[in-house]
Write a protein that holds these residues in place. Sequence first.
Motif, PDB file in Angstrom:
ATOM      1  N   GLY A 117      33.745  62.322 -31.739  1.00 35.21           N
ATOM      2  CA  GLY A 117      32.354  61.877 -31.829  1.00 35.21           C
ATOM      3  C   GLY A 117      31.523  62.844 -32.646  1.00 35.21           C
ATOM      4  N   ALA A 118      31.748  64.137 -32.440  1.00 33.98           N
ATOM      5  CA  ALA A 118      31.038  65.155 -33.204  1.00 33.98           C
ATOM      6  C   ALA A 118      31.455  65.120 -34.660  1.00 33.98           C
ATOM      7  N   THR A 119      32.728  64.778 -34.909  1.00 33.34           N
ATOM      8  CA  THR A 119      33.210  64.659 -36.279  1.00 33.34           C
ATOM      9  C   THR A 119      32.474  63.555 -37.015  1.00 33.34           C
ATOM     10  N   ALA A 120      32.274  62.407 -36.349  1.00 34.29           N
ATOM     11  CA  ALA A 120      31.555  61.290 -36.961  1.00 34.29           C
ATOM     12  C   ALA A 120      30.125  61.691 -37.314  1.00 34.29           C
ATOM     13  N   GLU A 121      29.488  62.429 -36.425  1.00 32.55           N
ATOM     14  CA  GLU A 121      28.129  62.908 -36.691  1.00 32.55           C
ATOM     15  C   GLU A 121      28.115  63.858 -37.881  1.00 32.55           C
ATOM     16  N   SER A 122      29.115  64.715 -37.950  1.00 31.85           N
ATOM     17  CA  SER A 122      29.214  65.648 -39.063  1.00 31.85           C
ATOM     18  C   SER A 122      29.416  64.907 -40.379  1.00 31.85           C
ATOM     19  N   PHE A 123      30.265  63.874 -40.372  1.00 31.52           N
ATOM     20  CA  PHE A 123      30.474  63.072 -41.573  1.00 31.52           C
ATOM     21  C   PHE A 123      29.153  62.465 -42.051  1.00 31.52           C
ATOM     22  N   ALA A 124      28.356  61.953 -41.113  1.00 34.41           N
ATOM     23  CA  ALA A 124      27.085  61.331 -41.467  1.00 34.41           C
ATOM     24  C   ALA A 124      26.121  62.351 -42.065  1.00 34.41           C
ATOM     25  N   ASP A 125      26.084  63.553 -41.491  1.00 35.66           N
ATOM     26  CA  ASP A 125      25.226  64.613 -42.005  1.00 35.66           C
ATOM     27  C   ASP A 125      25.634  65.012 -43.425  1.00 35.66           C
ATOM     28  N   GLN A 126      26.925  65.111 -43.641  1.00 40.26           N
ATOM     29  CA  GLN A 126      27.411  65.481 -44.961  1.00 40.26           C
ATOM     30  C   GLN A 126      27.076  64.414 -45.991  1.00 40.26           C
ATOM     31  N   ALA A 127      27.250  63.150 -45.610  1.00 38.18           N
ATOM     32  CA  ALA A 127      26.944  62.046 -46.530  1.00 38.18           C
ATOM     33  C   ALA A 127      25.476  62.077 -46.946  1.00 38.18           C
ATOM     34  N   LYS A 128      24.603  62.347 -45.988  1.00 35.14           N
ATOM     35  CA  LYS A 128      23.173  62.427 -46.287  1.00 35.14           C
ATOM     36  C   LYS A 128      22.883  63.601 -47.214  1.00 35.14           C
ATOM     37  N   GLU A 129      23.541  64.730 -46.973  1.00 39.08           N
ATOM     38  CA  GLU A 129      23.362  65.909 -47.818  1.00 39.08           C
ATOM     39  C   GLU A 129      23.781  65.619 -49.265  1.00 39.08           C
ATOM     40  N   PHE A 130      24.929  64.979 -49.433  1.00 40.31           N
ATOM     41  CA  PHE A 130      25.398  64.642 -50.774  1.00 40.31           C
ATOM     42  C   PHE A 130      24.419  63.704 -51.486  1.00 40.31           C
ATOM     43  N   GLU A 131      23.941  62.711 -50.750  1.00 39.20           N
ATOM     44  CA  GLU A 131      23.019  61.734 -51.346  1.00 39.20           C
ATOM     45  C   GLU A 131      21.719  62.399 -51.798  1.00 39.20           C
ATOM     46  N   THR A 132      21.240  63.346 -50.994  1.00 33.67           N
ATOM     47  CA  THR A 132      19.990  64.030 -51.323  1.00 33.67           C
ATOM     48  C   THR A 132      20.123  64.905 -52.560  1.00 33.67           C
ATOM     49  N   ILE A 133      21.234  65.594 -52.667  1.00 29.96           N
ATOM     50  CA  ILE A 133      21.378  66.621 -53.704  1.00 29.96           C
ATOM     51  C   ILE A 133      21.948  66.093 -55.019  1.00 29.96           C
ATOM     52  N   ALA A 134      22.581  64.927 -54.985  1.00 26.93           N
ATOM     53  CA  ALA A 134      23.279  64.405 -56.161  1.00 26.93           C
ATOM     54  C   ALA A 134      22.417  64.277 -57.414  1.00 26.93           C
ATOM     55  N   PRO A 135      21.171  63.777 -57.318  1.00 29.54           N
ATOM     56  CA  PRO A 135      20.387  63.604 -58.545  1.00 29.54           C
ATOM     57  C   PRO A 135      20.176  64.896 -59.327  1.00 29.54           C
ATOM     58  N   SER A 136      20.181  66.027 -58.652  1.00 33.49           N
ATOM     59  CA  SER A 136      19.938  67.280 -59.363  1.00 33.49           C
ATOM     60  C   SER A 136      21.110  67.646 -60.265  1.00 33.49           C
ATOM     61  N   ALA A 137      22.328  67.253 -59.889  1.00 34.98           N
ATOM     62  CA  ALA A 137      23.478  67.523 -60.759  1.00 34.98           C
ATOM     63  C   ALA A 137      23.354  66.725 -62.046  1.00 34.98           C
ATOM     64  N   ALA A 138      22.969  65.467 -61.920  1.00 32.61           N
ATOM     65  CA  ALA A 138      22.790  64.632 -63.108  1.00 32.61           C
ATOM     66  C   ALA A 138      21.705  65.205 -64.012  1.00 32.61           C
ATOM     67  N   ALA A 139      20.643  65.714 -63.397  1.00 27.22           N
ATOM     68  CA  ALA A 139      19.550  66.306 -64.175  1.00 27.22           C
ATOM     69  C   ALA A 139      20.003  67.563 -64.900  1.00 27.22           C
ATOM     70  N   MET A 140      21.029  68.230 -64.369  1.00 26.08           N
ATOM     71  CA  MET A 140      21.568  69.437 -64.995  1.00 26.08           C
ATOM     72  C   MET A 140      22.653  69.114 -66.019  1.00 26.08           C
ATOM     73  N   GLY A 141      22.937  67.818 -66.199  1.00 21.47           N
ATOM     74  CA  GLY A 141      23.943  67.412 -67.163  1.00 21.47           C
ATOM     75  C   GLY A 141      25.368  67.559 -66.674  1.00 21.47           C
ATOM     76  N   VAL A 142      25.556  67.568 -65.358  1.00 25.01           N
ATOM     77  CA  VAL A 142      26.888  67.726 -64.773  1.00 25.01           C
ATOM     78  C   VAL A 142      27.339  66.396 -64.174  1.00 25.01           C
ATOM     79  N   GLU A 143      28.496  65.944 -64.601  1.00 22.96           N
ATOM     80  CA  GLU A 143      29.075  64.703 -64.078  1.00 22.96           C
ATOM     81  C   GLU A 143      29.930  65.020 -62.858  1.00 22.96           C
ATOM     82  N   ILE A 144      29.774  64.230 -61.794  1.00 18.98           N
ATOM     83  CA  ILE A 144      30.581  64.390 -60.589  1.00 18.98           C
ATOM     84  C   ILE A 144      31.253  63.061 -60.279  1.00 18.98           C
ATOM     85  N   VAL A 145      32.558  63.098 -60.006  1.00 22.17           N
ATOM     86  CA  VAL A 145      33.290  61.909 -59.592  1.00 22.17           C
ATOM     87  C   VAL A 145      34.092  62.237 -58.348  1.00 22.17           C
TER      88      VAL A 145
END
Length: 203
Positions: A155-183
Motif C-alpha cells: 500500500g505504501a509502495t502504491a502511494e510512493s508511485f503516485a508521489d513520484q508520478a506527480k513529481e515527474f509531471e511537475t518537473i518535466a516541462p523544465s527539461a524541455a525548456a533546457m533543450g533536453v529530450e527525455i524518453v
Amino acid sequence: MWTAEKIWPGETVFVLAAGPSTAALDLSRLAGRKVIAVKSAWAVYPKADVLFFADGRWWREKQLAPRGADAFAGLIVTTAMEIGDPRVKRIKKTDPKHFSAKPGEVALARSSTTGAINLAIHFGAKKIVLLGVDAKLGADGRRHNHGLKWPWPKGATAESFADQAKEFETIAPSAAAMGVEIVNANPDSAIKTWPRLKFEDCL
C-alpha cells in the motif's frame, strides 16, 4: 560540497532505475554508453558510470548490497548530507519545481530518479533514456529489479508511485525548456509524462 562538471556534452545518457521491467532487457547493450544507476539498480548493471542516491538510510542499511561497496568502481553521488564516506560526492538538494541549472545542486523530493536525471543534465546530456521507470509492480508482483527486500507494505509502495508520478509531471516541462529530450524505454510504464518507447528503439 561537490559540483558536477559537463563531462558528457551532447551525449545520450541512460538513467537506470529499479523497476522490474529491466529484467526483460539485455542490458549488455548499454556497453559503451553513458549510464547513471539509481540506488540498488546498480546491481543489475555494475558497469554503470555513476551511482546516484538521495536516501541516506539506503546507504547505511543496504549500501551497495548484495555485492559490497568495493564492487562499484564508478562515481558515487548523493544529496544525503549525513554521508561522510570519502568515496561519496555530496551535492545539494533543491525542491523539484524545475530541474536545476546550477551544477552544485539537483532537484528532487520523492524520487532519486529525479535527481539522477538532473545530474545527467549537468553532465551535458541532450537526450536522457529512462530504464526501469515503471511506477507499478511487475506481472509477478516484484517491486524492483535487484531483488532486495523492501521495508514498506505494498500500500505504501502504491502511494510512493503516485508521489513520484506527480513529481515527474511537475518537473518535466523544465527539461524541455533546457533543450533536453527525455524518453521512457518502457512502453508499459505507468509514467506517461514522457514518450514511451521500446528499449531497442532508444539504442
